[in-house]
Design an enzyme around this catalytic site. Structure first.
Site, PDB file in Angstrom:
ATOM      1  N   TYR A 109       7.862  46.333 -29.332  1.00 43.40           N
ATOM      2  CA  TYR A 109       6.913  46.909 -28.181  1.00 43.40           C
ATOM      3  C   TYR A 109       8.256  47.465 -26.874  1.00 43.40           C
ATOM      4  CZ  TYR A 109       5.499  43.954 -23.825  1.00 43.40           C
ATOM      5  OH  TYR A 109       5.526  43.850 -22.258  1.00 43.40           O
ATOM      6  N   HIS A 125      10.863  36.862 -13.813  1.00 44.53           N
ATOM      7  CA  HIS A 125       9.878  38.524 -13.295  1.00 44.53           C
ATOM      8  C   HIS A 125       8.785  38.345 -12.819  1.00 44.53           C
ATOM      9  CE1 HIS A 125       9.086  41.971 -16.202  1.00 44.53           C
ATOM     10  NE2 HIS A 125      10.036  41.275 -17.014  1.00 44.53           N
ATOM     11  N   THR A 142       1.392  46.143 -16.414  1.00 37.25           N
ATOM     12  CA  THR A 142       1.743  47.144 -17.968  1.00 37.25           C
ATOM     13  C   THR A 142       1.138  46.757 -18.714  1.00 37.25           C
ATOM     14  OG1 THR A 142       3.632  44.266 -18.541  1.00 37.25           O
ATOM     15  CG2 THR A 142       4.517  45.948 -17.177  1.00 37.25           C
TER      16      THR A 142
END
Length: 746
Positions: free
Chosen positions: A563, A447, A576
């Protein structure tokens, strides 16, 4: 000339074209010809500058001897200056235009005249054929929000989650922070935003691109598997071939085709509304990238090129070359090479079978054992072959495929992609391509280097190329004839002592306990999709998010901090921002639904208010007016300065018990989804962020269906992924009933 030299040549050429975009050689020639033409007509459009330049050119030797040559050269220099000035002007004008985000806040179908004029100007200044990175210098910087606005939005986002006493305490902490600590921290952020491309970037650290990447990802010491890495599924409603090696032959070939386009910047930048460019910088590290473990923090190692992939099969590691000399191997040759690995009967070497478990366990343990046992000799050479590979390929011995008649099949498929056996994925690679025995594929993705839409862009290209460009023979093999003279893939050689094997086993046990604790429930929601949701006059994402709030309340009897990942790629090097989906308006709607005493019209009104609030929160997040990244950066600055802030410490320690993300689709138009409605992936998923929480990923797939991936932990007595999934189903149906949306048969 080799393929790498060709690629470098294209890269240099495209680097020049990108550097002068939206200018072009044609536009330069036009300016030069205009200057020359005006001179022949005895019109000095340079207002004396050509003569001034001519006086400064050296006289009497070389190419400047004749007056005509000196005049022509002066005109060329002047024209180039005018051309470059025009490029800079156009870029700054475009950056100014792209700083306008009012179009996001306008109601659908009610576009203002100002926005229409703005859109025309953006199109005019954007040029004709932009390359991947053409717009990077024209993208605006992520703005630093004011502290007062961020704190106001934060308090608004938690007021309905706290009782009066808790809220008063948090309000007091926030006020104290705003008045005493925040001004100094904010000053540093604003100063840094003046010279950094993005205020999330650290000014001094050479190894990381931003604070978010370093502190959220690279400094994490817990296992990457489940906690950080995520998975992506294959097309699930169509089947191209059952031949494992053949599917890999096409897919790997398509991936290297994509990498070549990436290196040459031939991929078109993603555009919102078809006119607003998204930042493309995350794509740079898609290939040839590995996360290297460290004691305190990891680093991302990215190479400019790699000519091989690393392959794992039945406990053995192989190095498979992608090129023969300068030529990229054709799909049929790649199929043959993968088949050679599948047919290889050699057993694993001692310690080799579970070696990759080191990448699935704790980061400190992996860093220590890497330093101790993989720093020299054949172990270093073999590890280099993996870490310097374009990507990692896992050939699994089991089969997985989604069977709509067997709902559990999708969850088992997801579990195999999320963690597999804990030692048949190299979790440090930018991505692992996983091929099951029946030809079904998937990805496990690290990630830190990029977010899900980036790997989704690659995956869409690869699946579209596989299905519509490359194809298969009637027997399911790649097209063409293989070259049997190719050297077979190379077995990697290891010398793993018993002490190292003990650490491998320890990491495996840690990873296995983590994998066994994950409950994953994946399902396809069939009654309706995006098409019918739009009839409720709301965005599909808001519809699903409000349904998740209703489902969570029914599941747990309370609300929680939620979230939702939103992108900030309209800004340079943006990644993001968090949308806090549990709002005062959504809780009011949920409570009214649960009470069951309200008229349908009242419920519809409450739902529309909740949906509008959610959509506005998404718009604010996308335009740099979010909450969490700003508070996060203030916290990082406070740590650098040694300043203590009880408010920031508490905010950043709050658990996200419901973590959600929507999977993007159709970023590339590889095919017409109306013509091929079954060519749908099922999206992907991730593990729960909190031990007593849920992770929910969803893909609103086309017009008629939604795929959900719900994760939780068996060790929590409060959560159950399948139970929550069933609540999600029911919540979607109940909200649709409010608007009397007709549904397909379930």
């Amino acid at each position: 000339m080799g393929v790498h030299e060709v690629s470098v040549g294209h890269s240099n050429q495209n680097g020049i074209l990108r550097g002068v975009y939206p200018g072009s050689p044609t536009s330069w020639l036009f300016v030069v010809m205009t200057t020359l033409g005006s001179s022949y007509c005895n019109v000095d459009i340079s207002m004396g500058l050509v003569c001034f330049i001519q006086r400064w050119l050296p006289e009497g030797c070389g190419p400047y001897r004749s007056p005509e040559t000196r005049t022509l050269l002066s005109m060329a220099i002047f024209s180039t200056g005018v051309w470059m000035t025009g490029i800079l002007f156009f870029r700054q004008a475009l950056k100014l235009l792209l700083s306008y985000h009012g179009w996001l806040f306008e109601m659908h179908g009610q576009i203002s005249h100002f926005t229409r004029v703005w859109a025309m100007c953006v199109r005019l200044l954007s040029g004709q054929r932009p390359m991947l990175y053409s717009f990077q210098t024209s993208l605006p910087k992520l703005p630093v929000p004011s502290v007062s606005a961020t704190i106001h939005r934060y308090l608004e986002s938690v007021q309905h989650l706290l009782d009066d006493e808790e809220y008063y305490r948090m309000e007091t902490l926030a006020k104290e922070f705003q008045e005493k600590t925040a001004p100094r921290l904010q000053k540093y952020l604003v100063l840094k935003s003046w010279w950094a491309a993005n205020y999330l970037q650290p000014p001094t650290h050479p190894q990381v691109s931003d604070w978010w990447e370093e502190y959220v990802y690279l400094r994490g010491r817990t296992p990457l598997m489940v906690n950080s890495n995520y998975y992506v599924m294959d097309l699930v409603l169509v089947k191209n071939t059952d031949v494992q090696a053949a599917r890999l032959g096409n897919i790997v070939h398509a991936m290297i085709m994509y990498r070549r386009k990436l290196d040459r910047e031939e991929i078109k930048p993603v555009m919102a509304l078809g006119i607003v460019p998204m930042c493309s910088y995350q794509m740079e590290r898609m290939f040839n990238t590995t996360r290297i473990p460290g004691k305190d923090t990891d680093v991302l190692q990215h190479l400019t090129d790699s000519r091989h992939v690393a392959v794992y099969h039945k406990g053995r590691f192989f190095k498979l070359w992608l090129y023969e000399g300068s030529r990229l191997l054709k799909p049929r040759d790649l199929e043959m090479q993968f088949q050679r690995i599948l047919d290889d009967p050699s057993p694993p070497q001692p310690g080799e079978e579970r070696l990759a478990a080191l990448t699935a366990g704790g980061r400190v343990e992996w860093a220590q054992v890497r330093q101790a046992f993989f720093s020299s000799g054949k172990n270093k050479a073999a590890l280099d072959a993996i870490e310097r590979a374009a990507f990692f390929v896992a050939l699994d011995e089991e089969s997985h495929r989604y069977d709509p008649e067997d709902e559990a099949s999708l969850s088992l498929y997801g579990k195999a992609l999320l963690h597999g056996s804990c030692y048949n994925r190299w979790f440090d690679k930018s991505f692992t391509l996983i091929a099951f025995k029946n030809g079904q594929l998937g990805l496990n993705t690290e990630h830190a280097w990029a977010d899900a839409p980036i790997i989704g862009h690659l995956w869409e290209f690869v699946l579209g190329t596989d299905s519509f460009d490359l194809g298969y023979s009637e027997t399911g093999h790649c097209l063409g004839t293989p070259n049997p003279a190719l050297a077979p893939p190379q077995r990697l050689q290891w010398d793993i002592p018993e002490q190292c094997q003990a650490v491998i086993e320890s990491s495996y046990q840690v990873a296995k306990a983590l994998a066994d604790d994950v409950e994953l429930y994946c399902f396809q929601f069939l009654p309706f999709g995006k098409g019918l949701i739009k009839k409720c006059r709301t965005s599909p994402d808001a519809f699903v998010q409000i349904a998740l709030q209703l489902a969570y309340f029914r599941d747990r009897g309370k609300f929680c901090l939620t979230y939702e990942a939103s992108m900030t790629r309209m800004f340079r090097e943006g990644r993001t921002e968090t949308v806090r989906s549990c709002t005062c308006e959504s809780t009011a709607f949920v409570q009214a639904m649960v009470q069951g005493r309200h008229l349908k019209a009242n419920l519809q009104d409450l739902f529309r208010k909740a949906a509008e609030k959610h959509q506005n929160a998404c718009r604010l997040a996308m335009t740099g007016a979010g909450i969490d990244r700003h508070l996060f950066c203030l916290y990082v600055v406070s740590k650098f300065l040694g300043v203590s802030s009880p408010f920031l410490a508490e905010v950043l320690s709050e658990p996200w018990r419901l973590s959600t993300s929507q999977t993007a689709q159709f970023q590339i138009r590889m095919f017409d989804p109306n013509k091929y409605p079954n060519h749908l992936g099922a999206g992907g998923g991730f593990g729960p962020v909190a031990n007593d929480g849920y992770g929910v990923s969803y893909m609103i797939a086309g017009e008629n269906t939604i795929f959900f991936h719900v994760s939780s932990k068996f060790s929590s007595s409060e959560t159950n992924a399948q139970r929550f999934g069933n609540h999600i189903r029911q919540a979607l149906l109940d909200i649709a009933d409010l608007f009397q949306v007709p549904k397909a048969d379930s």
